[in-house]
Design a protein around this motif. Structure first.
Motif, PDB file in Angstrom:
ATOM      1  N   GLY A 127       9.404 -62.984 -19.224  1.00 59.40           N
ATOM      2  CA  GLY A 127      10.598 -63.590 -19.778  1.00 59.40           C
ATOM      3  C   GLY A 127      11.815 -62.696 -19.677  1.00 59.40           C
ATOM      4  O   GLY A 127      11.704 -61.491 -19.409  1.00 59.40           O
ATOM      5  N   PRO A 128      13.002 -63.251 -19.901  1.00 57.55           N
ATOM      6  CA  PRO A 128      14.232 -62.455 -19.879  1.00 57.55           C
ATOM      7  C   PRO A 128      14.159 -61.337 -20.923  1.00 57.55           C
ATOM      8  O   PRO A 128      13.796 -61.565 -22.075  1.00 57.55           O
ATOM      9  CB  PRO A 128      15.324 -63.478 -20.236  1.00 57.55           C
ATOM     10  N   GLY A 129      14.473 -60.136 -20.500  1.00 57.33           N
ATOM     11  CA  GLY A 129      14.446 -59.007 -21.412  1.00 57.33           C
ATOM     12  C   GLY A 129      13.064 -58.449 -21.681  1.00 57.33           C
ATOM     13  O   GLY A 129      12.923 -57.467 -22.420  1.00 57.33           O
ATOM     14  N   GLU A 130      12.036 -59.056 -21.099  1.00 57.91           N
ATOM     15  CA  GLU A 130      10.665 -58.574 -21.286  1.00 57.91           C
ATOM     16  C   GLU A 130      10.298 -57.650 -20.134  1.00 57.91           C
ATOM     17  O   GLU A 130      10.458 -58.003 -18.969  1.00 57.91           O
ATOM     18  CB  GLU A 130       9.692 -59.757 -21.332  1.00 57.91           C
ATOM     19  N   SER A 131       9.810 -56.465 -20.436  1.00 62.82           N
ATOM     20  CA  SER A 131       9.414 -55.533 -19.375  1.00 62.82           C
ATOM     21  C   SER A 131       8.114 -56.006 -18.729  1.00 62.82           C
ATOM     22  O   SER A 131       7.362 -56.808 -19.302  1.00 62.82           O
ATOM     23  CB  SER A 131       9.217 -54.128 -19.950  1.00 62.82           C
ATOM     24  N   GLY A 132       7.854 -55.488 -17.534  1.00 66.16           N
ATOM     25  CA  GLY A 132       6.613 -55.831 -16.856  1.00 66.16           C
ATOM     26  C   GLY A 132       5.390 -55.427 -17.673  1.00 66.16           C
ATOM     27  O   GLY A 132       4.401 -56.163 -17.743  1.00 66.16           O
ATOM     28  N   ARG A 133       5.454 -54.260 -18.297  1.00 66.82           N
ATOM     29  CA  ARG A 133       4.339 -53.794 -19.122  1.00 66.82           C
ATOM     30  C   ARG A 133       4.122 -54.731 -20.314  1.00 66.82           C
ATOM     31  O   ARG A 133       2.982 -55.116 -20.608  1.00 66.82           O
ATOM     32  CB  ARG A 133       4.601 -52.372 -19.616  1.00 66.82           C
ATOM     33  N   ASP A 134       5.210 -55.095 -20.981  1.00 64.52           N
ATOM     34  CA  ASP A 134       5.080 -55.977 -22.139  1.00 64.52           C
ATOM     35  C   ASP A 134       4.506 -57.335 -21.740  1.00 64.52           C
ATOM     36  O   ASP A 134       3.705 -57.929 -22.473  1.00 64.52           O
ATOM     37  CB  ASP A 134       6.437 -56.172 -22.816  1.00 64.52           C
ATOM     38  N   ALA A 135       4.929 -57.830 -20.585  1.00 62.06           N
ATOM     39  CA  ALA A 135       4.397 -59.110 -20.110  1.00 62.06           C
ATOM     40  C   ALA A 135       2.905 -59.002 -19.839  1.00 62.06           C
ATOM     41  O   ALA A 135       2.129 -59.907 -20.173  1.00 62.06           O
ATOM     42  CB  ALA A 135       5.135 -59.541 -18.841  1.00 62.06           C
ATOM     43  N   LEU A 137      -1.167 -47.830 -18.449  1.00 62.38           N
ATOM     44  CA  LEU A 137      -1.002 -49.268 -18.301  1.00 62.38           C
ATOM     45  C   LEU A 137      -2.335 -49.995 -18.397  1.00 62.38           C
ATOM     46  O   LEU A 137      -2.489 -50.953 -19.161  1.00 62.38           O
ATOM     47  CB  LEU A 137      -0.325 -49.593 -16.973  1.00 62.38           C
ATOM     48  N   VAL A 138      -3.322 -49.549 -17.616  1.00 59.78           N
ATOM     49  CA  VAL A 138      -4.593 -50.275 -17.554  1.00 59.78           C
ATOM     50  C   VAL A 138      -5.335 -50.196 -18.886  1.00 59.78           C
ATOM     51  O   VAL A 138      -5.907 -51.193 -19.352  1.00 59.78           O
ATOM     52  CB  VAL A 138      -5.462 -49.752 -16.393  1.00 59.78           C
ATOM     53  N   LEU A 151      -2.271 -59.506 -14.238  1.00 60.96           N
ATOM     54  CA  LEU A 151      -1.027 -59.002 -13.658  1.00 60.96           C
ATOM     55  C   LEU A 151      -0.244 -60.107 -12.944  1.00 60.96           C
ATOM     56  O   LEU A 151       0.994 -60.159 -13.027  1.00 60.96           O
ATOM     57  CB  LEU A 151      -1.331 -57.850 -12.697  1.00 60.96           C
ATOM     58  N   LEU A 152      -0.937 -61.010 -12.262  1.00 64.35           N
ATOM     59  CA  LEU A 152      -0.248 -62.125 -11.589  1.00 64.35           C
ATOM     60  C   LEU A 152       0.421 -63.043 -12.605  1.00 64.35           C
ATOM     61  O   LEU A 152       1.577 -63.462 -12.425  1.00 64.35           O
ATOM     62  CB  LEU A 152      -1.245 -62.919 -10.740  1.00 64.35           C
ATOM     63  N   ASP A 153      -0.311 -63.358 -13.678  1.00 66.20           N
ATOM     64  CA  ASP A 153       0.278 -64.219 -14.706  1.00 66.20           C
ATOM     65  C   ASP A 153       1.465 -63.535 -15.380  1.00 66.20           C
ATOM     66  O   ASP A 153       2.438 -64.197 -15.770  1.00 66.20           O
ATOM     67  CB  ASP A 153      -0.777 -64.585 -15.751  1.00 66.20           C
ATOM     68  N   ALA A 154       1.379 -62.214 -15.531  1.00 63.27           N
ATOM     69  CA  ALA A 154       2.488 -61.476 -16.139  1.00 63.27           C
ATOM     70  C   ALA A 154       3.741 -61.573 -15.276  1.00 63.27           C
ATOM     71  O   ALA A 154       4.846 -61.775 -15.784  1.00 63.27           O
ATOM     72  CB  ALA A 154       2.091 -60.018 -16.345  1.00 63.27           C
TER      73      ALA A 154
END
Length: 240
Positions: free
Chosen positions: A111-119, A189-190, A103-106
């Motif tokens: 990236g721009p346009g990338e959701s938190g979940r996708d990251a 999510l998890v 989660l920290l690395d995410a």
């Protein structure tokens, strides 16, 4: 291979060692054998025995301090200070540090346009691939059939707390979720992170004969491993 955390916990089960370890952790600087012995009221020789056990378990580091100012030349005293080992024992095993790192690395790499979940799913897949690739280089297994691949996967994931169980010759279920109880707070999510991590792990391992599939079960991991179904075109080409 012995788990260093469990080995450290076993060493700390002794009251004297636990007391000395606590004293050294609370001290402002390195502690001598005499100081450690005085802290629990035992002889210097017995303290040295227990201190060596703590060093062997990775709980303490040993070195040498400045010679005592006694007016004569003498050997520098052996001193002890806490090592970096963080002892947290959980049965069944949990991997909250792995989830937190993903989660920290995410957050850092979103990236721009990338959701938190996708990251988070991207980073989980990358972490899993790194683990699988490291294991592949260590074992050098070559191409594995489904049954042999499941055996290798089970042996590796056993070390990471997933508690794999062979349900059939071509199906492995994971009895423990290393991310529990956090998974209960946001299972979508998890479980998605877990699935991405384990699918990435298979990719890094080169286990092309296996699939990681989401298959949530109460009280168990949400992912299971089974033999990959070959494409219909491949099946036709072999005359099956």
């Amino acid at each position: 291979m012995e788990d260093p955390t469990l080995a450290a916990a076993a060493v700390l089960s002794d009251d004297l060692r636990r007391s000395m370890y606590g004293y050294i952790r609370r001290s402002d600087g390195p502690v001598t054998r005499d100081e450690a012995a005085d802290s629990v009221g035992i002889s210097r020789k017995l303290a040295a025995f227990h201190l060596d056990k703590l060093v062997a378990a990775g709980l303490l580091r040993a070195g040498y301090g400045r010679p005592r100012e006694t007016g004569r030349v003498g050997r520098a005293p052996k001193v002890y200070e806490p090592a970096d080992l963080d002892v947290q024992v959980s049965i069944p095993r949990r991997e909250h540090g792995l989830l937190a790192g993903i989660l920290l690395d995410a957050v850092r790499t979103q990236g721009p346009g990338e959701s938190g979940r996708d990251a988070a799913l991207r980073v989980a897949a990358e972490r899993g691939h790194e683990l699988g690739d490291a294991e592949r280089k260590r074992m050098r297994p070559g191409r594995l059939g489904a049954e042999r691949a499941l055996t290798c996967v089970g042996e590796i994931l056993e070390r990471h707390g997933f508690e794999p169980a062979r349900a059939t010759p071509t199906l492995v279920r994971l009895r423990n979720c290393p991310f529990h109880p956090l998974a209960a707070k946001d299972p979508d999510l998890v479980c998605g992170i877990n699935h991405a991590f384990l699918a990435g792990f298979l990719g890094g391992l080169g286990a092309t004969t296996l699939n990681a599939t989401l298959a949530p079960r109460p009280g168990a991991c949400c992912v299971e491993f089974g033999a990959a179904i070959p494409p219909a075109s491949a099946t036709r080409s072999t005359g099956a």
